[in-house]
Design a protein around this motif. Structure first.
Motif, PDB file in Angstrom:
ATOM      1  N   LEU A  40       0.606  -1.063  -0.158  1.00  0.00           N
ATOM      2  CA  LEU A  40       0.098   0.063   0.012  1.00  0.00           C
ATOM      3  C   LEU A  40       0.806   1.095   0.122  1.00  0.00           C
ATOM      4  CD1 LEU A  40      -1.713  -2.292   1.273  1.00  0.00           C
ATOM      5  CD2 LEU A  40      -2.950  -0.742   2.396  1.00  0.00           C
ATOM      6  N   THR A  41       0.182   2.436  -0.432  1.00  0.00           N
ATOM      7  CA  THR A  41       1.019   3.615  -0.379  1.00  0.00           C
ATOM      8  C   THR A  41       0.335   4.455   0.672  1.00  0.00           C
ATOM      9  OG1 THR A  41       1.852   3.590  -2.670  1.00  0.00           O
ATOM     10  CG2 THR A  41       1.797   5.681  -1.584  1.00  0.00           C
ATOM     11  N   VAL A  42       1.029   5.035   1.627  1.00  0.00           N
ATOM     12  CA  VAL A  42       0.169   5.783   2.589  1.00  0.00           C
ATOM     13  C   VAL A  42       0.993   7.202   2.927  1.00  0.00           C
ATOM     14  CG1 VAL A  42      -0.216   3.537   3.675  1.00  0.00           C
ATOM     15  CG2 VAL A  42       1.928   4.475   4.630  1.00  0.00           C
ATOM     16  N   VAL A  43       0.469   7.858   3.556  1.00  0.00           N
ATOM     17  CA  VAL A  43       1.129   9.252   4.105  1.00  0.00           C
ATOM     18  C   VAL A  43       0.749   9.342   5.651  1.00  0.00           C
ATOM     19  CG1 VAL A  43       1.041  10.410   1.943  1.00  0.00           C
ATOM     20  CG2 VAL A  43      -1.009  10.446   3.515  1.00  0.00           C
ATOM     21  N   PRO A  44       1.708  10.178   6.322  1.00  0.00           N
ATOM     22  CA  PRO A  44       1.645  10.149   7.689  1.00  0.00           C
ATOM     23  C   PRO A  44       0.055  11.024   8.025  1.00  0.00           C
ATOM     24  CG  PRO A  44       3.689  10.575   7.261  1.00  0.00           C
ATOM     25  CD  PRO A  44       3.249  10.502   5.836  1.00  0.00           C
ATOM     26  N   GLU A  45      -0.487  10.586   9.066  1.00  0.00           N
ATOM     27  CA  GLU A  45      -1.610  11.231   9.297  1.00  0.00           C
ATOM     28  C   GLU A  45      -1.436  12.632   9.852  1.00  0.00           C
ATOM     29  OE1 GLU A  45      -6.072  11.021  11.919  1.00  0.00           O
ATOM     30  OE2 GLU A  45      -4.665   9.291  11.937  1.00  0.00           O
ATOM     31  N   PRO A  46      -1.756  13.715   9.564  1.00  0.00           N
ATOM     32  CA  PRO A  46      -1.215  15.030  10.131  1.00  0.00           C
ATOM     33  C   PRO A  46      -1.774  15.258  11.712  1.00  0.00           C
ATOM     34  CG  PRO A  46      -2.464  15.440   7.884  1.00  0.00           C
ATOM     35  CD  PRO A  46      -2.652  14.108   8.166  1.00  0.00           C
ATOM     36  N   GLY A  47      -0.917  15.636  12.593  1.00  0.00           N
ATOM     37  CA  GLY A  47      -1.173  15.703  13.875  1.00  0.00           C
ATOM     38  C   GLY A  47      -1.221  14.422  14.754  1.00  0.00           C
ATOM     39  N   ASN A  48      -1.104  13.192  14.092  1.00  0.00           N
ATOM     40  CA  ASN A  48      -1.361  11.913  14.640  1.00  0.00           C
ATOM     41  C   ASN A  48      -0.242  10.958  14.554  1.00  0.00           C
ATOM     42  OD1 ASN A  48      -2.541   9.739  16.339  1.00  0.00           O
ATOM     43  ND2 ASN A  48      -4.406   9.492  15.217  1.00  0.00           N
ATOM     44  N   THR A  49       1.037  11.206  15.076  1.00  0.00           N
ATOM     45  CA  THR A  49       2.157  10.603  14.940  1.00  0.00           C
ATOM     46  C   THR A  49       1.997   9.123  14.871  1.00  0.00           C
ATOM     47  OG1 THR A  49       3.506  12.358  15.791  1.00  0.00           O
ATOM     48  CG2 THR A  49       4.544  10.238  15.469  1.00  0.00           C
ATOM     49  N   GLY A  50       2.662   8.328  13.995  1.00  0.00           N
ATOM     50  CA  GLY A  50       2.445   7.088  14.299  1.00  0.00           C
ATOM     51  C   GLY A  50       1.209   6.074  13.128  1.00  0.00           C
ATOM     52  N   ASN A  51       0.340   7.029  12.704  1.00  0.00           N
ATOM     53  CA  ASN A  51      -1.001   6.769  12.182  1.00  0.00           C
ATOM     54  C   ASN A  51      -0.580   7.044  10.577  1.00  0.00           C
ATOM     55  OD1 ASN A  51      -2.887   5.513  14.130  1.00  0.00           O
ATOM     56  ND2 ASN A  51      -1.893   7.279  15.110  1.00  0.00           N
ATOM     57  N   TYR A  52      -1.365   6.517   9.626  1.00  0.00           N
ATOM     58  CA  TYR A  52      -1.227   6.756   8.062  1.00  0.00           C
ATOM     59  C   TYR A  52      -2.536   6.538   7.593  1.00  0.00           C
ATOM     60  CZ  TYR A  52       3.576   5.677   9.556  1.00  0.00           C
ATOM     61  OH  TYR A  52       4.802   5.798  10.158  1.00  0.00           O
ATOM     62  N   TRP A  53      -2.668   7.670   6.605  1.00  0.00           N
ATOM     63  CA  TRP A  53      -3.849   7.486   5.600  1.00  0.00           C
ATOM     64  C   TRP A  53      -3.325   6.906   4.376  1.00  0.00           C
ATOM     65  CZ3 TRP A  53      -5.261  13.571   5.860  1.00  0.00           C
ATOM     66  CH2 TRP A  53      -5.727  13.680   6.846  1.00  0.00           C
ATOM     67  N   ALA A  77       5.046   7.741   1.833  1.00  0.00           N
ATOM     68  CA  ALA A  77       5.271   8.704   0.715  1.00  0.00           C
ATOM     69  C   ALA A  77       5.218   9.988   1.445  1.00  0.00           C
ATOM     70  CB  ALA A  77       4.558   8.524  -0.638  1.00  0.00           C
ATOM     71  N   GLU A  78       5.904  11.032   0.920  1.00  0.00           N
ATOM     72  CA  GLU A  78       5.613  12.466   1.205  1.00  0.00           C
ATOM     73  C   GLU A  78       4.924  13.118   0.018  1.00  0.00           C
ATOM     74  OE1 GLU A  78       6.222  14.087   3.977  1.00  0.00           O
ATOM     75  OE2 GLU A  78       7.000  12.199   5.014  1.00  0.00           O
ATOM     76  N   MET A  79       3.702  13.184   0.080  1.00  0.00           N
ATOM     77  CA  MET A  79       2.734  13.814  -0.930  1.00  0.00           C
ATOM     78  C   MET A  79       1.976  15.073  -0.366  1.00  0.00           C
ATOM     79  SD  MET A  79       1.324  10.227  -2.278  1.00  0.00           S
ATOM     80  CE  MET A  79       0.584  10.755  -4.060  1.00  0.00           C
ATOM     81  N   SER A  80       1.936  16.033  -1.169  1.00  0.00           N
ATOM     82  CA  SER A  80       0.773  17.241  -0.828  1.00  0.00           C
ATOM     83  C   SER A  80      -0.516  16.726  -0.921  1.00  0.00           C
ATOM     84  CB  SER A  80       1.157  18.286  -2.182  1.00  0.00           C
ATOM     85  OG  SER A  80       0.883  17.853  -3.310  1.00  0.00           O
ATOM     86  N   GLU A  81      -1.394  17.278  -0.480  1.00  0.00           N
ATOM     87  CA  GLU A  81      -2.737  17.129  -0.474  1.00  0.00           C
ATOM     88  C   GLU A  81      -3.350  16.915  -1.864  1.00  0.00           C
ATOM     89  OE1 GLU A  81      -6.809  18.236   1.924  1.00  0.00           O
ATOM     90  OE2 GLU A  81      -5.440  19.773   1.484  1.00  0.00           O
ATOM     91  N   LYS A  82      -3.068  17.893  -2.688  1.00  0.00           N
ATOM     92  CA  LYS A  82      -3.597  17.886  -4.040  1.00  0.00           C
ATOM     93  C   LYS A  82      -2.888  16.604  -4.689  1.00  0.00           C
ATOM     94  CE  LYS A  82      -2.825  21.599  -6.188  1.00  0.00           C
ATOM     95  NZ  LYS A  82      -2.383  22.556  -7.424  1.00  0.00           N
ATOM     96  N   ASP A  83      -1.683  16.329  -4.476  1.00  0.00           N
ATOM     97  CA  ASP A  83      -1.336  14.886  -5.087  1.00  0.00           C
ATOM     98  C   ASP A  83      -1.698  13.773  -4.762  1.00  0.00           C
ATOM     99  OD1 ASP A  83       0.483  16.390  -6.835  1.00  0.00           O
ATOM    100  OD2 ASP A  83       2.196  16.244  -5.296  1.00  0.00           O
TER     101      ASP A  83
END
Length: 445
Positions: A40-53, A77-83
């Protein structure tokens, strides 16, 4: 770098426009047997360290939970919200996983993040016209749209939904969507709304040109007394056909008045010769004649609209709901016509096509041949358009003729094809509640 992340730390992306997933049970069975074969490709959940979207793999995440899997292989991955949103849209679209409404919601989110219709087209591979259509869908009330999509009897059709774009006002679009019971009804209601807007625009322009000449709006009594001989018609403008620029110059405009009556504007003047006072009985007779004429005019306009709709049914633009038999329903209505003395007449066919009897033999012959080659459904539509309407809509006292109910039954059939009434007046004429009818007294009155 791929890493195993606890499934408890993974969340479906909140901006993922895909709301439903198919084949989850089958995918869960495959995951139990073979595991997750693609990370899966995930990004860190803002404001919730250790969790991912989850950006790519939301369906796999859903199936893995159903399969009881504890961890999943992920690429952080590091991605902007738009990306992130663009990536989710592209993945789902490439797999044909998104409905048109979900695509519309996704495109709107991308627009909100600064994309343009052109850039969305380039990134998704959809034509600009398709993107534009989808964006217009996103402007509609999404709850109404979702309900229509889930309702199997609605038979949601994108082509018909696109017809709503002909209406500039989004609120009006939503009203049409809310009041429609099937997809084809949207198309007819849009057509009616567009025609009404054109008629209203023409009416405003004509009335303004008349006002500039000094012609005043007619008092209410002018319309009420139209058939009483107190006012004389000087000019009539058909709002469906007249060019507002062709309003003529009138002599003595200061003595003229104008008013709108349905889809016409009348220029009138008061009769100069004073009449002797009428007796009460004469006044009542004149009033009855006036009201009867108004009812007949409303029915005449309704017939024109009705015929236009039937022409479109014959052309294949509207269809009866699947599983229903229009011929069976119309046959019962035709039996009602027979029982009240009506029947099958050649004039009904020629009247539908606007061909006068005995005047144009070649056109008459062609119309008859055309009618003969139609299937029974189309033949009955043509016959009932005229045949379901009684010769007299009122009795000799001006009260509602219950035979008009046969016409109301025919309209219920047309409504299943997608027909919609243009005004409340029309419904009141059909059900006998219009104020133009004489109220019948009961024995206990």
């Amino acid at each position: 770098m791929i890493q195993e992340i606890s499934i408890d730390k993974l969340k479906i992306h909140p901006k993922n426009v895909r709301k439903t997933y198919t084949g989850i049970d089958e995918l869960a069975d495959s995951i139990r047997a073979q595991g997750v074969l693609q990370n899966l490709t995930v990004v860190p959940e803002p404001g919730n360290t250790g969790n991912y979207w989850v950006v790519i793999g939301n369906r796999r995440l859903t199936a893995a939970r159903a399969a009881g899997i504890k961890t999943l292989p992920c690429t952080v991955a590091e991605m902007s919200e738009k990306d992130q949103i663009s990536t989710m849209l592209l993945e789902n679209m490439q797999r044909s996983d998104l409905s048109a409404i979900e695509q519309a919601q996704g495109f709107q989110i991308m627009l909100d993040l600064g994309e343009t219709e052109e850039s969305i087209s380039e990134k998704t591979g959809f034509s600009r016209s398709t993107v534009r259509h989808r964006v217009n869908l996103a402007k509609l009330d999404q709850e109404l749209l979702g309900n229509a999509e889930e309702d199997e009897s609605f038979q949601l059709n994108l082509t018909d939904l696109y017809e709503l774009e002909k209406i500039k006002d989004v609120e009006t679009r939503n009203k049409i969507l809310a009041s429609s019971t099937n997809s084809s009804q949207i198309k007819w209601k849009v057509k009616s709304a567009v025609e009404e807007a054109k008629v209203n625009e023409a009416a405003e322009k004509i009335m303004e040109k008349l006002r500039q000449q000094g012609i005043k709006p007619a008092p209410k009594k002018a319309q009420e007394e139209r058939w009483g001989g107190k006012w004389k018609d000087v000019e009539r403008y058909d709002l469906k056909e007249c060019n507002p620029e062709e309003v003529r110059k009138f002599e003595n405009p200061g003595k003229l008045y104008a008013y709108r009556y349905f889809s016409s504007i009348y220029v009138v003047k008061k009769q100069e010769n004073a009449e002797k006072p009428l007796s009460k009985q004469e006044e009542e007779t004149r009033d009855l004649k006036r009201r009867k004429k108004q009812i007949e005019n409303i029915l005449k306009e309704m017939k024109e609209t009705r015929n236009a709709f039937i022409v479109e049914i014959i052309a294949g633009k509207y269809r009866y709901p699947e599983g229903c038999d229009p011929v069976k329903e119309m046959w019962q209505i035709y039996m009602d016509v027979i029982c009240r003395g009506g029947g099958l007449y050649l004039n009904r066919i020629l009247d539908f096509y606007g061909i006068p009897r005995y005047e144009e033999p070649e056109k008459e012959k062609a119309a008859i041949e055309k009618f003969r080659d139609m299937d029974m459904e189309k033949q009955m539509l043509i016959m009932l358009s005229d045949g379901s309407q009684p010769y007299e809509p009122v009795n000799n006292l001006g009260a509602y003729n219950k035979d008009v109910g046969t016409l109301r039954s025919f309209y219920r059939v047309l409504q299943k094809y997608g027909f919609t009434f243009g005004s409340l007046d029309e419904l009141k004429i059909l059900d006998g509640t219009h104020e133009l009818y004489t109220k019948e007294k009961r024995d206990d009155d």
